[in-house]
Design an enzyme around this catalytic site. Structure first.
Site, PDB file in Angstrom:
ATOM      1  N   HIS A   8       4.003   1.309  12.419  1.00 31.06           N
ATOM      2  CA  HIS A   8       3.486   2.483  13.082  1.00 31.06           C
ATOM      3  C   HIS A   8       4.196   2.834  14.454  1.00 31.06           C
ATOM      4  O   HIS A   8       4.546   3.338  15.411  1.00 31.06           O
ATOM      5  CB  HIS A   8       2.141   1.844  13.753  1.00 31.06           C
ATOM      6  CG  HIS A   8       1.260   1.341  12.847  1.00 31.06           C
ATOM      7  ND1 HIS A   8      -0.108   1.285  12.617  1.00 31.06           N
ATOM      8  CD2 HIS A   8       1.114   1.041  11.186  1.00 31.06           C
ATOM      9  CE1 HIS A   8      -0.677   0.726  12.063  1.00 31.06           C
ATOM     10  NE2 HIS A   8      -0.027   1.115  10.641  1.00 31.06           N
ATOM     11  N   ASP A  14       6.575  -0.172   6.874  1.00 34.26           N
ATOM     12  CA  ASP A  14       5.087  -0.130   6.154  1.00 34.26           C
ATOM     13  C   ASP A  14       4.554   0.873   5.734  1.00 34.26           C
ATOM     14  O   ASP A  14       4.136   1.621   6.248  1.00 34.26           O
ATOM     15  CB  ASP A  14       4.692   0.032   7.344  1.00 34.26           C
ATOM     16  CG  ASP A  14       2.917  -0.319   7.445  1.00 34.26           C
ATOM     17  OD1 ASP A  14       2.335  -1.255   6.838  1.00 34.26           O
ATOM     18  OD2 ASP A  14       2.135   0.058   8.536  1.00 34.26           O
ATOM     19  N   HIS A  20       0.774  -1.474   0.320  1.00 39.02           N
ATOM     20  CA  HIS A  20       0.052  -0.233   0.106  1.00 39.02           C
ATOM     21  C   HIS A  20       0.689   1.118  -0.177  1.00 39.02           C
ATOM     22  O   HIS A  20       1.949   1.020   0.976  1.00 39.02           O
ATOM     23  CB  HIS A  20      -1.307   0.328   0.795  1.00 39.02           C
ATOM     24  CG  HIS A  20      -0.412   0.191   2.625  1.00 39.02           C
ATOM     25  ND1 HIS A  20       0.730   0.650   3.630  1.00 39.02           N
ATOM     26  CD2 HIS A  20      -0.292  -1.122   3.768  1.00 39.02           C
ATOM     27  CE1 HIS A  20       0.381   0.455   4.080  1.00 39.02           C
ATOM     28  NE2 HIS A  20       0.563  -0.963   4.343  1.00 39.02           N
ATOM     29  N   ASP A  32       0.080   4.111   1.165  1.00 39.60           N
ATOM     30  CA  ASP A  32      -0.465   5.418   2.325  1.00 39.60           C
ATOM     31  C   ASP A  32       0.224   4.898   3.057  1.00 39.60           C
ATOM     32  O   ASP A  32       0.617   3.103   3.664  1.00 39.60           O
ATOM     33  CB  ASP A  32      -1.811   5.159   2.484  1.00 39.60           C
ATOM     34  CG  ASP A  32      -2.366   3.928   2.929  1.00 39.60           C
ATOM     35  OD1 ASP A  32      -2.074   2.886   2.720  1.00 39.60           O
ATOM     36  OD2 ASP A  32      -3.900   3.868   3.593  1.00 39.60           O
ATOM     37  N   GLU A  83      -5.011   1.678   2.499  1.00 40.21           N
ATOM     38  CA  GLU A  83      -4.732   0.072   3.772  1.00 40.21           C
ATOM     39  C   GLU A  83      -5.010   1.041   4.892  1.00 40.21           C
ATOM     40  O   GLU A  83      -5.543  -0.119   5.675  1.00 40.21           O
ATOM     41  CB  GLU A  83      -3.432  -0.146   3.575  1.00 40.21           C
ATOM     42  CG  GLU A  83      -3.544  -1.773   4.499  1.00 40.21           C
ATOM     43  CD  GLU A  83      -3.231  -1.477   5.637  1.00 40.21           C
ATOM     44  OE1 GLU A  83      -3.417  -2.666   6.218  1.00 40.21           O
ATOM     45  OE2 GLU A  83      -2.504  -0.543   5.604  1.00 40.21           O
ATOM     46  N   GLU A  84      -4.302   2.288   5.598  1.00 43.86           N
ATOM     47  CA  GLU A  84      -4.606   2.126   6.636  1.00 43.86           C
ATOM     48  C   GLU A  84      -6.132   3.113   6.864  1.00 43.86           C
ATOM     49  O   GLU A  84      -5.755   3.089   8.309  1.00 43.86           O
ATOM     50  CB  GLU A  84      -3.350   3.386   6.672  1.00 43.86           C
ATOM     51  CG  GLU A  84      -1.914   2.920   6.717  1.00 43.86           C
ATOM     52  CD  GLU A  84      -1.347   1.937   7.168  1.00 43.86           C
ATOM     53  OE1 GLU A  84      -1.986   1.804   8.026  1.00 43.86           O
ATOM     54  OE2 GLU A  84      -0.158   1.964   7.284  1.00 43.86           O
TER      55      GLU A  84
END
Length: 447
Positions: free
Chosen positions: A418, A137, A102, A104, A171-172
């Protein structure tokens, strides 16, 4: 003299090119200030990353460079693109896909980091360490798979399988739908991926992730009666009521959703859980008994239970308490109470749920995709140790329910997901590149 053996895919394609990977990743991390996904404060513009991916593939794209790659950009919202890249194989219906990279990222507060989160930096003592928001990520995986597709386009190995990569938006933030992979599935743009294994590339630590948890955010609100703390007999203490109610609800949850027998097979670290994580109330002085308060938390559910069934049961628990306060809830002290008969007043509980409920997934341990991933991991990484977590990944259960053979893997670092000071290791990404080549090679060998 015998003819020489044909070169393996690894010999043909080679290893992950550091300069190409780092050069692309540097461009992607440089966009991350515009990729943060936390509306309404941050609305990502994945088109910025999508264009970099298209640009790096341009020399080997059929439309722009005369190469073999078929490259498409699909947008459902302006500025928020997905990219589908295909290296065509020679046998119809034979497909292997890498999906879920992803474009984002979660927000980053630069003042809390030891380095600029919005540019790619290198650890001064460790050149293997690549630092910046999105390195693990998931922009590191975007760069990794883009480099894989570029090398296939450059080398043009004869493959029976089509190799397809799907870079996705959004995705987030699972509360907004129809922008990313869910939109692509709805429009049938990924239907051909159902005929082969689909590898969702958005986990970490180089091992197959074979199970994830469902997630249900909940809020338990208690309404009582505010009154002076010196006259406690005239109050209904919402805090006491909520604490006692939650205790009853949790006990019932663990009775109805105990550890499941399949959790050992899938190596889940924990069973399903329900726990409070936040407490809120309107405020007031120490000499006031609060008339309302809310306890919030989440349920993390192994994929062998249904989130919709859990929600039904939680509502049932709460309504039962509302009907039978005096027989279900303990009180605290001689004037603690949840009903004031003289005033015809009774406390009230209400449970609500946020919209971003997610279902967990248990990957098919019998699929050829899973066996190929395990064999490749053992070959390249040195050991294979599949794991499951009750952390949640959006979207993949929905893909599985639509008929895709979803397997999950990733080559970032779980400890930096994250997190502040996010980073990945180039050596891990390089191993991921070799794992992908091994998977393709194994599938090619099938009759």
């Amino acid at each position: 003299m015998a003819s020489p053996a044909p070169a393996s895919l690894k010999d043909t394609v080679g290893s992950l090119d550091r300069d190409g990977f780092v050069g692309l990743l540097s461009k992607l991390i440089g966009e991350t200030a515009h990729l943060q996904n936390d509306p309404p404060t941050h609305r990502p513009q994945e088109e910025r990353v999508a264009q970099h991916v298209v640009d790096v593939l341009r020399p080997v794209s059929a439309d722009t460079g005369g190469g073999p790659l078929l490259v498409r950009k699909i947008s459902y919202v302006e500025g928020r693109s997905n990219v589908i890249v295909e290296y065509p194989g020679t046998v119809p219906g034979r497909v292997v896909s890498f999906v879920g990279m992803h474009m984002d990222v979660v927000p980053a507060n630069a003042s809390e980091w030891d380095f600029d989160p919005f540019s790619l930096t290198f650890d001064s003592e460790d050149k293997d360490k690549l630092c910046g928001r999105g390195t693990t990520d998931c922009l590191g995986h975007v760069a990794l798979v883009a480099q894989l597709m570029r090398r296939l386009g450059e080398v043009k190995p004869p493959l029976k399988h089509s190799v397809i990569a799907v870079f996705i938006a959004n995705e987030e933030n699972s509360s907004v739908t129809g922008i990313g992979v869910d939109g692509l599935v709805k429009d049938g743009l990924l239907d051909k991926l159902k005929t082969g294994p689909l590898f969702w590339i958005d986990t970490a630590d180089k091992q197959p992730c074979i199970g994830t948890g469902g997630m249900i955010p909940w809020h338990l609100m208690a309404t009582g009666k505010l009154f002076h703390s010196g006259l406690a007999h005239k109050a209904i203490n919402a805090m006491e009521m909520n604490m006692e109610a939650l205790k009853v609800i949790q006990k019932r949850f663990y009775t109805d959703f105990p550890p499941h027998e399949k959790e050992k097979l899938y190596k889940f670290a924990t069973p399903s859980t329900m726990k409070p994580t936040k407490w809120s109330y309107p405020g007031g002085g120490l000499n006031q008994i609060p008339g309302e308060c809310t306890i919030s938390g989440d349920v993390r559910l192994t994929p062998f239970y249904s989130t919709s069934h859990v929600i039904e049961k939680l509502k049932e628990y709460v309504e039962d308490i509302n009907q039978r306060f005096e027989t279900i809830l303990d009180t605290r002290g001689p004037v603690s109470k949840y009903i004031l008969p003289d005033e015809n007043l009774q406390g009230r509980l209400e449970i609500t749920f946020d919209g971003d409920v997610m279902n967990g997934v248990a990957c098919n341990l019998e699929s050829r995709g899973y066996h190929a991933l395990c064999k490749a991991t053992k070959e390249i990484v040195g050991q294979v140790e599949p794991y499951s977590i009750t952390g949640s990944l959006p979207l993949i259960r929905e893909l599985q329910d639509e008929g895709f053979d979803v397997q999950t893997a990733g080559y970032g670092l779980l400890k930096t997901y994250h997190a502040k000071n996010e980073y990945c290791l180039f050596s891990d990404m390089a191993q991921g590149f070799e794992v992908f080549l091994s998977i393709i090679s194994q599938l090619e060998e099938e009759v």
